[in-house]
Enzyme design. Structure first.
Site, PDB file in Angstrom:
ATOM      1  N   HIS A 122       0.848  -1.201   0.000  1.00  9.03           N
ATOM      2  CA  HIS A 122       0.000   0.000   0.000  1.00  9.03           C
ATOM      3  C   HIS A 122       0.878   1.243   0.000  1.00  9.03           C
ATOM      4  O   HIS A 122       1.850   1.325   0.745  1.00  9.03           O
ATOM      5  CB  HIS A 122      -0.908   0.010   1.234  1.00  9.03           C
ATOM      6  CG  HIS A 122      -2.076   0.926   1.095  1.00  9.03           C
ATOM      7  ND1 HIS A 122      -1.951   2.289   1.135  1.00  9.03           N
ATOM      8  CD2 HIS A 122      -3.389   0.669   0.906  1.00  9.03           C
ATOM      9  CE1 HIS A 122      -3.139   2.835   0.976  1.00  9.03           C
ATOM     10  NE2 HIS A 122      -4.034   1.880   0.839  1.00  9.03           N
ATOM     11  N   HIS A 177      10.241  13.749   8.502  1.00  9.33           N
ATOM     12  CA  HIS A 177      10.676  13.152   9.768  1.00  9.33           C
ATOM     13  C   HIS A 177      11.530  11.950   9.395  1.00  9.33           C
ATOM     14  O   HIS A 177      11.161  11.169   8.516  1.00  9.33           O
ATOM     15  CB  HIS A 177       9.459  12.731  10.582  1.00  9.33           C
ATOM     16  CG  HIS A 177       9.781  12.218  11.941  1.00  9.33           C
ATOM     17  ND1 HIS A 177      10.318  10.962  12.156  1.00  9.33           N
ATOM     18  CD2 HIS A 177       9.659  12.796  13.156  1.00  9.33           C
ATOM     19  CE1 HIS A 177      10.494  10.788  13.451  1.00  9.33           C
ATOM     20  NE2 HIS A 177      10.107  11.881  14.082  1.00  9.33           N
ATOM     21  N   PRO A 178      12.696  11.761  10.008  1.00 10.68           N
ATOM     22  CA  PRO A 178      13.620  10.714   9.548  1.00 10.68           C
ATOM     23  C   PRO A 178      13.052   9.295   9.556  1.00 10.68           C
ATOM     24  O   PRO A 178      13.404   8.489   8.696  1.00 10.68           O
ATOM     25  CB  PRO A 178      14.819  10.840  10.490  1.00 10.68           C
ATOM     26  CG  PRO A 178      14.378  11.693  11.614  1.00 10.68           C
ATOM     27  CD  PRO A 178      13.224  12.518  11.142  1.00 10.68           C
ATOM     28  N   THR A 179      12.174   8.982  10.501  1.00 12.47           N
ATOM     29  CA  THR A 179      11.637   7.619  10.564  1.00 12.47           C
ATOM     30  C   THR A 179      10.126   7.564  10.358  1.00 12.47           C
ATOM     31  O   THR A 179       9.612   6.538   9.930  1.00 12.47           O
ATOM     32  CB  THR A 179      11.957   6.961  11.926  1.00 12.47           C
ATOM     33  OG1 THR A 179      11.397   7.772  12.969  1.00 12.47           O
ATOM     34  CG2 THR A 179      13.456   6.808  12.112  1.00 12.47           C
ATOM     35  N   GLY A 215       8.247   9.958   8.552  1.00 10.75           N
ATOM     36  CA  GLY A 215       7.794  10.556   7.302  1.00 10.75           C
ATOM     37  C   GLY A 215       6.963  11.800   7.478  1.00 10.75           C
ATOM     38  O   GLY A 215       7.423  12.802   8.029  1.00 10.75           O
TER      39      GLY A 215
END
Length: 195
Positions: free
Chosen positions: A82, A168-170, A172
């Site tokens: 998805h 955001h680095p982890t 998103g």
């Protein structure tokens, strides 16, 4: 807003770990939202929660859900079929009964502002809550996925409504909106069955 009733259908990029999924439902309930349904799919690697309540209860539950999802999910390690841009990917509000659209739009904007500020997360508003016509459609905002976010956020047409102008680095980014009721289903077709 007292007496106003909203449905909300947050989509979280976790569809395989039942302990995490149960924790997300608990976070929503702790805020005071009624969890009506949870649907998880390991291939999509996504869970969809259908919740309802008054705007304040939903807000508290959704902030708690965001906190858990952002802490748990690292999209750099995430794979599913998805499309997604965020750990807490999309959060649509739907007015129920005689609740005015302005209540759903205000709930979306309030949540978007708090997610951006509290979690240093870029947030776009979509559908009826959108602040620009070219950002109304969810597929346009998701196009490119998490992997394409850095480039997308540099484009002036896709500056977020709230939060930083970087991914955001982890976790998103998150897309929050106000929309009509949506009925969706997946149909599995066995290979060779078509035709």
């Amino acid at each position: 807003m007292r007496g106003s009733l909203l449905e909300c259908v947050p989509n979280v990029s976790e569809g395989r770990d039942p302990v995490r999924i149960a924790g997300y439902a608990s976070a929503l309930r702790e805020g005071g939202a009624s969890v009506l349904h949870v649907s998880s799919d390991p291939d999509h690697h996504r869970s969809v929660f259908t919740v309802a309540g008054q705007p304040e209860a939903l807000h508290r539950g959704l902030v708690a859900l965001a906190e858990r999802a952002i802490a748990d999910i690292d999209l750099r390690q995430h794979q599913g079929v998805h499309p997604r841009v965020g750990a807490l990917d999309v959060v649509p509000f739907v007015p129920l009964g005689s609740t005015d659209w302005n209540v759903a739009i205000a709930a979306a904007r309030r949540l978007g502002e708090e997610l951006g500020r509290r979690f240093d997360l870029p947030v776009w508003l979509y559908e009826r809550a959108a602040t620009a016509p070219h950002r109304r459609a969810l597929p346009d905002l998701r196009r490119g996925g998490f992997e394409g976010l850095a480039d997308k956020l540099l484009h002036p047409d896709f500056r977020p409504d709230f939060g930083p102008h970087r991914s955001h680095p982890t976790a998103g980014a998150t897309i929050v909106g106000a929309r009509s009721l949506l009925v969706a289903w997946n149909v599995l077709i066995a290979p060779g069955a078509a035709g």
